[in-house]
Design a protein around this motif. Structure first.
Motif, PDB file in Angstrom:
ATOM      1  N   ARG A  48       0.846  -1.182   0.000  1.00  0.00           N
ATOM      2  CA  ARG A  48       0.000   0.000   0.000  1.00  0.00           C
ATOM      3  C   ARG A  48       0.887   1.238   0.000  1.00  0.00           C
ATOM      4  O   ARG A  48       2.016   1.213   0.508  1.00  0.00           O
ATOM      5  N   TRP A  50      -0.006   5.373   0.685  1.00  0.00           N
ATOM      6  CA  TRP A  50      -0.991   6.414   0.969  1.00  0.00           C
ATOM      7  C   TRP A  50      -0.318   7.779   1.018  1.00  0.00           C
ATOM      8  O   TRP A  50       0.803   7.909   1.522  1.00  0.00           O
ATOM      9  N   ILE A  52      -1.588  11.302   2.775  1.00  0.00           N
ATOM     10  CA  ILE A  52      -2.612  11.889   3.639  1.00  0.00           C
ATOM     11  C   ILE A  52      -2.226  13.359   3.811  1.00  0.00           C
ATOM     12  O   ILE A  52      -1.154  13.666   4.339  1.00  0.00           O
ATOM     13  N   MET A  95      -7.206  11.951   1.547  1.00  0.00           N
ATOM     14  CA  MET A  95      -6.379  10.749   1.429  1.00  0.00           C
ATOM     15  C   MET A  95      -6.500  10.231   0.007  1.00  0.00           C
ATOM     16  O   MET A  95      -7.561  10.332  -0.616  1.00  0.00           O
ATOM     17  N   GLN A  96      -5.403   9.673  -0.479  1.00  0.00           N
ATOM     18  CA  GLN A  96      -5.389   9.032  -1.792  1.00  0.00           C
ATOM     19  C   GLN A  96      -4.187   8.103  -1.825  1.00  0.00           C
ATOM     20  O   GLN A  96      -3.305   8.190  -0.967  1.00  0.00           O
ATOM     21  N   GLY A  97      -4.156   7.222  -2.801  1.00  0.00           N
ATOM     22  CA  GLY A  97      -3.007   6.344  -2.874  1.00  0.00           C
ATOM     23  C   GLY A  97      -3.177   5.246  -3.891  1.00  0.00           C
ATOM     24  O   GLY A  97      -3.948   5.374  -4.854  1.00  0.00           O
TER      25      GLY A  97
END
Length: 125
Positions: A48, A50, A52, A95-97
């Motif tokens: 993952r 992310w 933020i 948030m995105q990722g």
């Protein structure tokens, strides 16, 4: 990304008032993520990544293996749901990722986590 490797990611954020302390610039959010394999072949979530970002522009970058200690393996049509959390210093943030996935054919690809908003209720109109 080909149709054989198609992962949908949906996010549902929630403000956690009981763990937040606005007077100390501490705003805690939970988010529930649903990852669905809409492609034609199975795939495993490996990592993952992310980003933020709070309302002051402060960015936290989070990288790691799997999600909540797991690396879910999703056959076509299967979903995996989990809940995690984030803490920021402002009442609003984003948030995105992306998740790095590996298909059963050995192909690595990214599943984009669309941008979503973290917001204390009644902060945004």
């Amino acid at each position: 990304m080909s149709e054989k490797n198609k992962i949908q990611v949906l996010a549902f954020p929630q403000f956690i008032e009981s763990q937040s302390h606005p007077e100390s610039n501490r705003y805690v959010f939970a988010y529930t993520i649903t990852i669905t394999n809409q492609g034609a072949i199975p795939a495993k979530l490996l990592t993952r990544h992310w980003l933020i970002t709070d309302a002051n522009g402060k960015v936290q970058e989070v990288r790691g293996e799997g999600v909540i200690g797991e690396q879910p393996y999703l056959k076509p049509g299967e979903s995996f749901r989990y809940t995690s959390g984030a803490m920021i210093e402002t009442p609003v943030g984003i948030m995105q990722g992306q998740y790095t996935m590996r298909s059963d054919e050995g192909e690595s690809f990214n599943a984009i986590i669309p941008k979503f908003t973290l917001s204390v209720p009644r902060t945004l109109h």
